[in-house]
Design an enzyme around this catalytic site. Structure first.
Site, PDB file in Angstrom:
ATOM      1  N   ASP A   1       1.179  -0.871  -0.104  1.00  0.00           N
ATOM      2  CA  ASP A   1      -0.239  -0.012  -0.047  1.00  0.00           C
ATOM      3  C   ASP A   1       1.200   1.550   0.043  1.00  0.00           C
ATOM      4  OD1 ASP A   1      -3.461   0.639   1.549  1.00  0.00           O
ATOM      5  OD2 ASP A   1      -2.082   1.563   0.110  1.00  0.00           O
TER       6      ASP A   1
ATOM      7  N   GLU B   1     -10.566   6.683   4.204  1.00  0.00           N
ATOM      8  CA  GLU B   1      -9.721   6.085   5.596  1.00  0.00           C
ATOM      9  C   GLU B   1      -9.730   6.658   6.723  1.00  0.00           C
ATOM     10  OE1 GLU B   1      -6.665   5.639   1.186  1.00  0.00           O
ATOM     11  OE2 GLU B   1      -6.217   5.402   3.231  1.00  0.00           O
TER      12      GLU B   1
HETATM   13  C1  GLC Z   1      -4.536   4.587   0.059  1.00  0.00           C
HETATM   14  C2  GLC Z   1      -5.759   2.901   0.449  1.00  0.00           C
HETATM   15  C3  GLC Z   1      -5.650   2.411  -0.616  1.00  0.00           C
HETATM   16  C4  GLC Z   1      -5.543   2.607  -2.233  1.00  0.00           C
HETATM   17  C5  GLC Z   1      -3.731   3.299  -2.316  1.00  0.00           C
HETATM   18  C6  GLC Z   1      -3.412   3.749  -3.309  1.00  0.00           C
HETATM   19  O1  GLC Z   1      -3.520   4.950   0.973  1.00  0.00           O
HETATM   20  O2  GLC Z   1      -5.070   2.409   1.726  1.00  0.00           O
HETATM   21  O3  GLC Z   1      -6.559   1.570  -0.359  1.00  0.00           O
HETATM   22  O4  GLC Z   1      -5.440   1.409  -3.061  1.00  0.00           O
HETATM   23  O5  GLC Z   1      -3.783   4.502  -1.497  1.00  0.00           O
HETATM   24  O6  GLC Z   1      -4.408   5.041  -3.768  1.00  0.00           O
END
Ligand code: GLC
Length: 642
Positions: free
Chosen positions: A334, A527
């Site tokens: 991530d 988030e």
């Molecule tokens: C974010 C998320 C993830 C996402 C990634 C790219 O922090 O946790 O779900 O796909 O970054 O945007």
């Protein structure tokens, strides 16, 4: 055949054999199209039983020959790559971090992404396709011409793009209990993403949301592995189709591995303190379905399991996911998640790669990442075999996507982005996502005798609120952010001739109406911004419900990413509907309010009486929710709640 060519052939056959061995299937988990090494069925040679390659074409490097089996192409390409070219493939970089496009070829970058809201200017489908093609042309200018994989969070439609069809977020799709519809939603999303030159979405999120205080609850199909597993395979198949190399197919990502929805207190990126038995019973089953459906990538979770960060857990990343479950795609980190591992950056890189991460979402300082990774390999702290395994996994998906043959955008479908046909499917999803929690005296469906309808409340006429987070921007925002129909506009459009429909967010005059519809709920968030310790209705919304419901028969509609504490509003309202985050097609709500369709939605989560009950999940001892998992009234069912 020269000695050199013969040697290369020998190397390739050995490497291909090795790759085939590594892809042994796990009992009970049939190999699936996109995850297997050979994405097209091949005639096997009468002697070795290995896939027979097509006639040798010496003028074409094997990896460039689409007639060759994927494992032969991977082995050939791998044999030609330098260490730097290999580790470059393991870097996934945010588009805004690339100041000089020549870096893409110089460093052989494997992937580029748009983080939430990282959009071209203007934010139009054509500008997206131009941007992605620009990056791709830079990649193709590298020595071996390996195309990049461009990824976005298309999690409820191509939601970064103005004008795209925005579907209900997953919690609403879970309420539909309609896997075929979820597959159709993913398929349409894939068409809209594909038309902008993008071949990878970081979706579906397969979180099993166990505590509604978590800000990402709405990204889960529900709280129980039953409903999440029901949707996992269809979502993957919708995105990837039967053949990843076909038009309109994009690579899916099952995320976030694993138990991201099981953290203590619903804290985002927190610690899931639970037994391995519960981990396997609750959080892993959806991934089994996704792998069975051939998901080509999995994203690791920021969260921890019993105190160990997921990105540094070789047992879960490699032993369980790759070896036990037989996942043969690639594992992507991530956003900067490896930086949160204990130790310095070199330790972060070493720990994550050795644990099983194949591609690192850096996302910014890619030169530091590549220098560090090279140093760790050269020092022998990361084995060459681990690098080759990671790069092979990435290349397999790039070959399966047909990226080497068709690297640039196929814009033939760009005119279908946000089309009426796509929006009709979104409207169906809205209709089927609605859950009727109360319908006292059958106030619904709206009678033609209601001639003067008041629509009120903070979310009654707001596209941004009904779309929620991950829409145009990362966090989403209130307001007229993209074309669509608000709930108020839907009611106004569908009301019978002669019916007056008025919107007032906070009505001043309450006389003269014969029905009030109060649309309340949450503001957009994503988030950890959505982590909420009390899930209370805002004072503005509470006041609006009280005023309207005191003055006339009233329907309350909750626009939210999760259950909220609604005891007061439930008592005040004659009818109450959970509408989740419906997206751009607010008229889907009106179609059910006026009885053109019945309610069919069922709760994908348990609805708490009070915040003190959380976490509250079906199957818990002493389970006593306000509304149970699976609850939902309809026009034909009883008119009162539990
Ligand atoms: C974010 C998320 C993830 C996402 C990634 C790219 O922090 O946790 O779900 O796909 O970054 O945007």
């Amino acid at each position: 055949m020269s000695r050199k060519v013969r040697a290369r052939w020998l190397l390739i056959i050995m490497a291909a054999g090795g790759l085939l061995l590594a892809a042994c299937t796990w009992p009970g988990l049939e190999p699936s199209p996109a995850a297997t090494l050979t994405s097209q069925p091949r005639p096997t040679s009468p002697v070795s039983g290995t896939p027979a390659a097509s006639p040798f074409r010496p003028e074409l490097p094997l990896y460039r020959d689409p007639a060759q089996p994927v494992e032969v192409r991977v082995a050939d390409l791998l044999s030609r790559m330098t260490l730097d070219e290999k580790i470059g493939q393991m870097a996934l970089v945010e588009r805004s971090a690339i100041s000089d496009p020549r870096d893409i070829a110089t460093f052989g970058l494997g992937g580029i992404l748009s983080g939430g809201g990282s959009v071209p200017t203007p934010n139009t489908p054509s500008a997206w396709a131009d941007m992605v093609d620009g990056f791709q042309r830079a990649a193709l200018s590298s020595r071996l011409g390996i195309p990049i994989l461009y990824g976005v969070d298309a999690v409820h439609g191509h939601n970064n793009v103005v004008g795209a069809t925005i579907f209900p977020h997953n919690i609403g799709l879970g309420a539909t209990r309609n896997p075929a519809l979820v597959q159709k939603v993913a398929q349409i999303t894939a068409r809209e993403v594909y038309a902008t030159g993008i071949r990878w979405t970081f979706s579906p999120c397969l979180c099993v949301g166990r505590d509604e205080r978590w800000g990402r609850t709405y990204e889960c199909f529900g709280e129980d592995p039953e409903v999440v597993s029901m949707m996992a395979g269809p979502a993957v198949r919708g995105y990837q189709g039967p053949d990843l190399s076909a038009p309109n197919a994009i690579l899916a990502t099952a995320k976030h591995w694993v138990a991201d929805g099981g953290t203590q207190g619903g804290v985002d990126r927190g610690d899931a303190v639970l037994s391995e038995e519960e981990l396997r019973r609750v959080h892993i089953p959806p991934y089994v379905e996704a792998i069975r459906a051939g998901v080509g990538s999995v994203m690791a979770s920021f969260s921890s399991w019993n105190g160990t960060k997921m990105h540094g857990n070789p047992y879960l990343l490699t032993t369980v996911l790759k070896e036990e479950l037989g996942f043969r795609g690639f594992l992507v980190s991530d956003w900067g998640a490896i930086d949160q591992l204990p130790g310095d950056y070199a330790s972060d890189v070493r720990t994550a790669i050795n644990a099983g991460i194949d591609m690192v979402m850096v996302p910014y300082d890619y030169q530091q990442f590549l220098q560090t990774l090279r140093a760790e390999v050269q020092a022998g702290r990361i084995r060459q075999e681990r690098i080759d395994d990671a790069v092979s996994r990435i290349l397999i998906q790039k070959f399966a996507l047909g990226l080497f043959e068709r690297p640039l955008a196929d814009r033939s479908g760009i005119g279908d982005i946000g089309s009426p046909a796509h929006r009709e499917v979104a409207r169906q999803a809205v209709r089927e996502s609605l859950v009727l929690l109360k319908n006292e005296g059958n106030i619904l469906p709206i009678s033609p005798n209601r001639k003067n309808i008041l629509v009120a409340g903070s979310n009654g006429d707001d596209i941004g609120s009904q779309c929620g987070g991950w829409t145009i921007t990362w966090q989403g925002e209130r307001g007229d952010i993209t074309p669509g129909t608000t709930i108020y506009q839907g009611i106004k459009n569908l009301a019978p001739p002669g019916t007056q429909v008025t919107y007032a967010r906070q009505p001043v005059s309450l006389s003269g109406y014969d029905l009030g519809i109060v649309v309340i709920g949450e503001r957009p968030y994503a988030e950890w911004y959505g982590d909420d310790a009390d899930l209370e209705i805002s004072p503005e919304d509470a006041a609006a419900v009280q005023q309207v419901c005191d003055a006339m028969p009233c329907v309350v509609i909750l626009i939210s990413g999760r259950p909220m504490i609604i005891n007061t509003q439930l008592a005040q309202a004659d009818a109450l509907i959970a509408a989740w985050l419906p997206g751009t097609e607010g008229d889907g709500v009106a179609e059910v309010l006026f009885g053109r369709y019945d309610f069919t939605g069922k709760l994908p989560v348990s609805w708490p009486r009070s915040i003190d009950q959380l976490p509250l999940n079906v199957g818990d001892a002493g389970y006593d929710p306000l509304f149970p998992y699976g609850f939902g009234l309809s026009y034909s069912s009883s008119s009162t709640g539990p």
